[in-house]
Enzyme design. Sequence first.
Site, PDB file in Angstrom:
ATOM      1  N   TRP A  80      42.566  13.161  25.225  1.00  0.00           N
ATOM      2  CA  TRP A  80      42.371  13.235  26.680  1.00  0.00           C
ATOM      3  C   TRP A  80      40.953  13.683  26.999  1.00  0.00           C
ATOM      4  O   TRP A  80      40.351  13.225  27.983  1.00  0.00           O
ATOM      5  CB  TRP A  80      43.376  14.214  27.288  1.00  0.00           C
ATOM      6  CG  TRP A  80      43.249  14.383  28.772  1.00  0.00           C
ATOM      7  CD1 TRP A  80      43.874  13.670  29.748  1.00  0.00           C
ATOM      8  CD2 TRP A  80      42.422  15.340  29.468  1.00  0.00           C
ATOM      9  NE1 TRP A  80      43.505  14.115  30.996  1.00  0.00           N
ATOM     10  CE2 TRP A  80      42.614  15.142  30.852  1.00  0.00           C
ATOM     11  CE3 TRP A  80      41.556  16.350  29.044  1.00  0.00           C
ATOM     12  CZ2 TRP A  80      41.963  15.906  31.809  1.00  0.00           C
ATOM     13  CZ3 TRP A  80      40.891  17.104  30.005  1.00  0.00           C
ATOM     14  CH2 TRP A  80      41.104  16.890  31.369  1.00  0.00           C
ATOM     15  N   HIS A  81      40.407  14.564  26.173  1.00  0.00           N
ATOM     16  CA  HIS A  81      39.076  15.111  26.455  1.00  0.00           C
ATOM     17  C   HIS A  81      37.969  14.097  26.224  1.00  0.00           C
ATOM     18  O   HIS A  81      36.887  14.212  26.813  1.00  0.00           O
ATOM     19  CB  HIS A  81      38.823  16.356  25.600  1.00  0.00           C
ATOM     20  CG  HIS A  81      39.484  17.579  26.117  1.00  0.00           C
ATOM     21  ND1 HIS A  81      40.789  17.896  25.838  1.00  0.00           N
ATOM     22  CD2 HIS A  81      39.035  18.570  26.931  1.00  0.00           C
ATOM     23  CE1 HIS A  81      41.113  19.027  26.430  1.00  0.00           C
ATOM     24  NE2 HIS A  81      40.071  19.450  27.111  1.00  0.00           N
ATOM     25  N   GLY A  82      38.189  13.121  25.367  1.00  0.00           N
ATOM     26  CA  GLY A  82      37.127  12.157  25.157  1.00  0.00           C
ATOM     27  C   GLY A  82      37.437  11.177  24.047  1.00  0.00           C
ATOM     28  O   GLY A  82      38.284  11.429  23.188  1.00  0.00           O
TER      29      GLY A  82
END
Length: 486
Positions: free
Chosen positions: A325-327
């Site tokens: 989700w963060h990257g």
Amino acid sequence: MLFNSLNFALFIPVVFLLYWFVTNRNLTFQNILLLVASYFFYACWDYRFLFLLIFSIFLDFYTGHKIHSAKRQAGKKFWLWLSVGVNLGFLGVFKYYNFFAGSFTDLLSHFGFRASFTTLNIVLPVGISFYTFHGLSYVFDIYRKRITPCKSFVEYSVFVSFFPLLVAGPIERATHLLPQIQQKRIFDYDKAVDGLKQILWGLFKKIVIADNCAEFANMIFNNPAHYPGSTLVLGALFFTFQIYCDFSGYSDIALGVARLFGIELLRNFAYPYFSRDIAEFWRRWHISLSSWFKDYLYIPLGGSRGNTWSRIRNTFIIFLVSGLWHGANWTFLAWGALNAIYFIPLLLSKRNRTHIDVVAKDGRFISIKEFFQIIFTFGLTAFAWIFFRSESIGAALNYIRGIFSRSILTIPTGASLSGGSSNPVTIIALTVIFILMEWAGREQLFAIAKTGLKWPKPLRWTFYLTLVIAIFYFCGIQQQFVYFQF
């Protein structure tokens, strides 16, 4: 439009005055004003992506009603998966297509096959991960019959796009925010003053601590081979405080601004660096995201029920998805996997809920055991942040290799960090002061929530003025908020 910009400083008073002195007699007008202000705020980034935001809002508003009105379960599932598919499809194209295409190409080449996938030269829409999760939680809750669909498109639109939380959270739930949007708000002076204090504290964390730590963290992480192991440790610590003060500073400003408009947002941070184990850390770090994954992914997978293998599998899934989700980078997956490895021993030994209350509650002295638990947990967290910050897995491993070399025994000097506009010793001293202030206010919603309430008024205002002066004196190069890229 950054929270720490002059434009935002002009934007807020205008919206505030219109909200409380022009539209205050009509709830619908107030919500329309918030919606227009939110769309303007978002359009300041890139007006082209405003249409994507509006489409996402319309999609979930419409499918929410169709889920609720469908007579058969198959119909409800169809509309649910239509919403999920389209939302995740947009997220996948804008955020993950190039990552998966490149990774698949590399995998095929490893086995001797030549393949080439066209990559997309597109900009990641700011806040897409956050407003997508707003909409998904809404349709999930309708499907589970936790809520009924919102009748007003304006009210639902404000829920998704309310400007303080639009680009970096917290990730709100319809059960919490929508009722506040649907009921009349009355100006509360005390709440507004509390909001201003939280904004002040958030700006201090962002500008004084995060931005200055970022200067040295960037310098060290961009050229790790030029520095001894001791300085690399310092770089990891600089980033550890940068990302916390940057993101929690944003959250403080968001919560404070929302409170100016009579709205309470979900708390996103609760002093995570004072955690005594990694499970407590994840209950205190990015709380809205952690609880979102818990409710909509971890528990549906079976949670901590079932056999040992199921619990290990579910834990890894939740942390790997959180990392992704963060990257779109293997470094985020490695960061998630490492945190899963930290967490699993606590889960299997049923010690993952040992520390629920704040450490040293009610002003008691911290025990030696608790002190070393905090230091150990902080060390694990700082080590994991190396993967989060690095450009690649190889760069992270090289950075760690540089730390665990003989040069770690050297003393980092200011000369090795020359070139910056700030003095590293000064920034370290400010960070220590910040830690002490956080410790003193660890039982409050934010560190200075009750600081000085019993002091004489001149002393209390001197304290606030000191924070303001520090913000202007120590402001350096304006840095974008880290989580805007997610």
